[in-house]
Design a protein around this motif. Structure first.
Motif, PDB file in Angstrom:
ATOM      1  N   SER A  59       0.870  -1.174   0.000  1.00 42.84           N
ATOM      2  CA  SER A  59       0.000   0.000   0.000  1.00 42.84           C
ATOM      3  C   SER A  59       0.903   1.219   0.000  1.00 42.84           C
ATOM      4  O   SER A  59       1.711   1.397   0.919  1.00 42.84           O
ATOM      5  N   MET A  60       0.805   2.037  -1.043  1.00 42.62           N
ATOM      6  CA  MET A  60       1.664   3.206  -1.210  1.00 42.62           C
ATOM      7  C   MET A  60       0.820   4.407  -1.596  1.00 42.62           C
ATOM      8  O   MET A  60      -0.240   4.255  -2.213  1.00 42.62           O
ATOM      9  N   GLN A  61       1.316   5.570  -1.279  1.00 45.32           N
ATOM     10  CA  GLN A  61       0.645   6.801  -1.685  1.00 45.32           C
ATOM     11  C   GLN A  61       1.675   7.768  -2.235  1.00 45.32           C
ATOM     12  O   GLN A  61       2.725   7.988  -1.622  1.00 45.32           O
ATOM     13  N   PHE A  62       1.365   8.330  -3.387  1.00 42.50           N
ATOM     14  CA  PHE A  62       2.266   9.285  -4.027  1.00 42.50           C
ATOM     15  C   PHE A  62       1.528  10.605  -4.224  1.00 42.50           C
ATOM     16  O   PHE A  62       0.382  10.629  -4.665  1.00 42.50           O
ATOM     17  N   THR A  63       2.205  11.690  -3.900  1.00 37.67           N
ATOM     18  CA  THR A  63       1.669  13.020  -4.168  1.00 37.67           C
ATOM     19  C   THR A  63       2.289  13.496  -5.471  1.00 37.67           C
ATOM     20  O   THR A  63       3.508  13.636  -5.568  1.00 37.67           O
ATOM     21  N   ILE A  64       1.420  13.710  -6.458  1.00 34.55           N
ATOM     22  CA  ILE A  64       1.878  14.053  -7.802  1.00 34.55           C
ATOM     23  C   ILE A  64       1.293  15.406  -8.186  1.00 34.55           C
ATOM     24  O   ILE A  64       0.074  15.589  -8.162  1.00 34.55           O
ATOM     25  N   THR A  85       1.345  -3.218  -8.064  1.00 33.06           N
ATOM     26  CA  THR A  85       0.010  -2.860  -7.574  1.00 33.06           C
ATOM     27  C   THR A  85      -0.978  -3.059  -8.716  1.00 33.06           C
ATOM     28  O   THR A  85      -0.612  -2.928  -9.889  1.00 33.06           O
ATOM     29  N   PRO A  86      -2.233  -3.354  -8.394  1.00 26.18           N
ATOM     30  CA  PRO A  86      -3.242  -3.399  -9.457  1.00 26.18           C
ATOM     31  C   PRO A  86      -3.565  -1.991  -9.944  1.00 26.18           C
ATOM     32  O   PRO A  86      -3.228  -1.004  -9.285  1.00 26.18           O
ATOM     33  N   LEU A  87      -4.211  -1.910 -11.103  1.00 29.68           N
ATOM     34  CA  LEU A  87      -4.654  -0.620 -11.631  1.00 29.68           C
ATOM     35  C   LEU A  87      -5.688   0.004 -10.701  1.00 29.68           C
ATOM     36  O   LEU A  87      -6.582  -0.685 -10.206  1.00 29.68           O
ATOM     37  N   VAL A  88      -5.560   1.294 -10.475  1.00 29.09           N
ATOM     38  CA  VAL A  88      -6.528   2.045  -9.677  1.00 29.09           C
ATOM     39  C   VAL A  88      -7.138   3.119 -10.577  1.00 29.09           C
ATOM     40  O   VAL A  88      -6.416   3.864 -11.240  1.00 29.09           O
ATOM     41  N   MET A  89      -8.462   3.180 -10.604  1.00 35.01           N
ATOM     42  CA  MET A  89      -9.146   4.198 -11.401  1.00 35.01           C
ATOM     43  C   MET A  89      -9.191   5.510 -10.623  1.00 35.01           C
ATOM     44  O   MET A  89      -9.571   5.533  -9.444  1.00 35.01           O
ATOM     45  N   LEU A  90      -8.780   6.592 -11.269  1.00 36.88           N
ATOM     46  CA  LEU A  90      -8.801   7.917 -10.644  1.00 36.88           C
ATOM     47  C   LEU A  90     -10.018   8.699 -11.150  1.00 36.88           C
ATOM     48  O   LEU A  90     -10.501   8.455 -12.264  1.00 36.88           O
ATOM     49  N   PRO A  91     -10.535   9.635 -10.367  1.00 38.45           N
ATOM     50  CA  PRO A  91     -11.697  10.407 -10.824  1.00 38.45           C
ATOM     51  C   PRO A  91     -11.328  11.311 -11.997  1.00 38.45           C
ATOM     52  O   PRO A  91     -10.163  11.683 -12.157  1.00 38.45           O
ATOM     53  N   PRO A  92     -12.315  11.677 -12.824  1.00 37.88           N
ATOM     54  CA  PRO A  92     -12.049  12.622 -13.923  1.00 37.88           C
ATOM     55  C   PRO A  92     -11.494  13.924 -13.360  1.00 37.88           C
ATOM     56  O   PRO A  92     -11.786  14.298 -12.223  1.00 37.88           O
ATOM     57  N   LEU A  93     -10.711  14.602 -14.170  1.00 38.46           N
ATOM     58  CA  LEU A  93     -10.011  15.790 -13.691  1.00 38.46           C
ATOM     59  C   LEU A  93     -10.122  16.900 -14.728  1.00 38.46           C
ATOM     60  O   LEU A  93      -9.941  16.667 -15.929  1.00 38.46           O
ATOM     61  N   TYR A  94     -10.455  18.097 -14.276  1.00 36.99           N
ATOM     62  CA  TYR A  94     -10.463  19.280 -15.140  1.00 36.99           C
ATOM     63  C   TYR A  94      -9.316  20.181 -14.712  1.00 36.99           C
ATOM     64  O   TYR A  94      -9.178  20.492 -13.538  1.00 36.99           O
ATOM     65  N   HIS A  95      -8.499  20.583 -15.664  1.00 30.50           N
ATOM     66  CA  HIS A  95      -7.277  21.327 -15.383  1.00 30.50           C
ATOM     67  C   HIS A  95      -7.363  22.704 -16.046  1.00 30.50           C
ATOM     68  O   HIS A  95      -7.271  22.816 -17.264  1.00 30.50           O
ATOM     69  N   LEU A 153      -2.163   3.557  -3.847  1.00 29.56           N
ATOM     70  CA  LEU A 153      -2.006   2.475  -4.815  1.00 29.56           C
ATOM     71  C   LEU A 153      -1.660   1.177  -4.103  1.00 29.56           C
ATOM     72  O   LEU A 153      -0.833   1.161  -3.196  1.00 29.56           O
ATOM     73  N   GLY A 154      -2.290   0.112  -4.537  1.00 28.56           N
ATOM     74  CA  GLY A 154      -2.045  -1.192  -3.940  1.00 28.56           C
ATOM     75  C   GLY A 154      -3.101  -1.536  -2.922  1.00 28.56           C
ATOM     76  O   GLY A 154      -3.869  -2.471  -3.091  1.00 28.56           O
ATOM     77  N   THR A 211       8.428   2.996 -10.186  1.00 29.69           N
ATOM     78  CA  THR A 211       7.864   3.774 -11.291  1.00 29.69           C
ATOM     79  C   THR A 211       6.364   3.914 -11.069  1.00 29.69           C
ATOM     80  O   THR A 211       5.661   2.913 -10.926  1.00 29.69           O
ATOM     81  N   VAL A 212       5.913   5.148 -11.020  1.00 31.89           N
ATOM     82  CA  VAL A 212       4.477   5.424 -10.950  1.00 31.89           C
ATOM     83  C   VAL A 212       4.004   5.708 -12.370  1.00 31.89           C
ATOM     84  O   VAL A 212       4.576   6.549 -13.067  1.00 31.89           O
ATOM     85  N   VAL A 213       2.972   4.977 -12.801  1.00 35.34           N
ATOM     86  CA  VAL A 213       2.461   5.113 -14.170  1.00 35.34           C
ATOM     87  C   VAL A 213       1.026   5.618 -14.116  1.00 35.34           C
ATOM     88  O   VAL A 213       0.192   5.092 -13.369  1.00 35.34           O
ATOM     89  N   LEU A 214       0.750   6.652 -14.903  1.00 33.08           N
ATOM     90  CA  LEU A 214      -0.610   7.154 -15.093  1.00 33.08           C
ATOM     91  C   LEU A 214      -0.967   6.997 -16.561  1.00 33.08           C
ATOM     92  O   LEU A 214      -0.166   7.335 -17.438  1.00 33.08           O
ATOM     93  N   MET A 215      -2.154   6.484 -16.821  1.00 27.57           N
ATOM     94  CA  MET A 215      -2.619   6.308 -18.201  1.00 27.57           C
ATOM     95  C   MET A 215      -4.059   6.790 -18.297  1.00 27.57           C
ATOM     96  O   MET A 215      -4.800   6.750 -17.311  1.00 27.57           O
ATOM     97  N   GLY A 216      -4.445   7.219 -19.477  1.00 28.79           N
ATOM     98  CA  GLY A 216      -5.831   7.626 -19.677  1.00 28.79           C
ATOM     99  C   GLY A 216      -5.987   8.388 -20.971  1.00 28.79           C
ATOM    100  O   GLY A 216      -5.215   8.197 -21.920  1.00 28.79           O
ATOM    101  N   ARG A 217      -6.989   9.256 -21.000  1.00 27.32           N
ATOM    102  CA  ARG A 217      -7.245  10.068 -22.186  1.00 27.32           C
ATOM    103  C   ARG A 217      -7.404  11.521 -21.750  1.00 27.32           C
ATOM    104  O   ARG A 217      -7.834  11.797 -20.633  1.00 27.32           O
ATOM    105  N   LEU A 218      -7.052  12.423 -22.669  1.00 28.94           N
ATOM    106  CA  LEU A 218      -7.259  13.839 -22.384  1.00 28.94           C
ATOM    107  C   LEU A 218      -7.840  14.540 -23.595  1.00 28.94           C
ATOM    108  O   LEU A 218      -7.705  14.069 -24.730  1.00 28.94           O
ATOM    109  N   ARG A 219      -8.482  15.665 -23.330  1.00 29.27           N
ATOM    110  CA  ARG A 219      -8.961  16.570 -24.377  1.00 29.27           C
ATOM    111  C   ARG A 219      -8.514  17.970 -24.008  1.00 29.27           C
ATOM    112  O   ARG A 219      -8.529  18.340 -22.833  1.00 29.27           O
TER     113      ARG A 219
END
Length: 198
Positions: free
Chosen positions: A64-69, A97-107, A119-120, A147-155
């Motif tokens: 169980s790990m937590q990263f501030t990104i 760690t297994p994949l963790v789904m993150l909430p949608p994000l508006y930047h 994570l984990g 290695t912390v990996v983030l994947m997804g889609r952006l517009r």
């Protein structure tokens, strides 16, 4: 008869010229809009790390790990929507760690957003015996490369215009100071800016 043929040819030339001018103006307009609004890639950096548990017994690992990104949108005129973001941690190119789904994000434009996914969360992941041995050795030395990996889609969004969705892949290579049995906030010994592919 010859005059009608000439008039017909002149009409076609005028039409072709109008179409060419229209296409040229449309191209120049599109290029100008792209140069003004062209989006730059977002920037990601790992700011902090915590390890709440890390246990490896061949052929399993659970952690169980937590990263501030921190993620920065460097664009002055373009905001970013992130969809279907997932995250995981790998060690020596093997997911731990297994994949963790993150909430949608508006930047928003020219802004920084901070993510702190856990994570984990103690879920078991199957790994090789060699990886378990390498992890034990790294923990003995007190330096563990993760290695912390983030994947997804952006517009990207400029005014009322939104682009199509693009795949984003973020790879953050960090070294954490982690000794056998230590838990809680761990020092980041190395945390360069993450690599972002779109």
């Amino acid at each position: 008869m010859a005059n009608a043929h000439i008039a017909s040819g002149d009409g076609r030339r005028v039409l072709c010229s109008c179409i060419s001018i229209f296409l040229l103006l449309a191209g120049v307009t599109a290029l100008t809009v792209w140069l003004v609004y062209r989006p730059y890639k977002p920037q990601f950096t790992v700011m902090d790390a915590a390890v709440y548990s890390l246990n490896a017994t061949s052929p399993f690992i659970f952690t169980s790990m937590q990263f501030t990104i921190a993620t920065r949108n460097p664009n002055k005129r373009v905001s970013i929507f992130y969809d279907a973001l997932t995250a995981y941690v790998s060690y020596r190119n093997q997911p731990i760690t297994p994949l963790v789904m993150l909430p949608p994000l508006y930047h928003e434009k020219k802004s920084t957003v901070v993510l702190s996914p856990v994570l984990g969360d103690g879920e078991v992941v199957s790994v090789s015996a060699e990886l378990v041995n390498e992890l034990a050795m790294d923990e003995t030395y007190g330096v563990v490369p993760l290695t912390v990996v983030l994947m997804g889609r952006l517009r990207w969004k400029a005014g009322a215009i939104k682009t199509i969705r693009y795949e984003i892949y973020v790879r953050c290579d960090v070294w954490v100071g982690l000794k056998n049995g230590s838990v809680g906030v761990v020092p980041l010994l190395r945390a360069p800016p993450c690599k972002v592919d779109i």
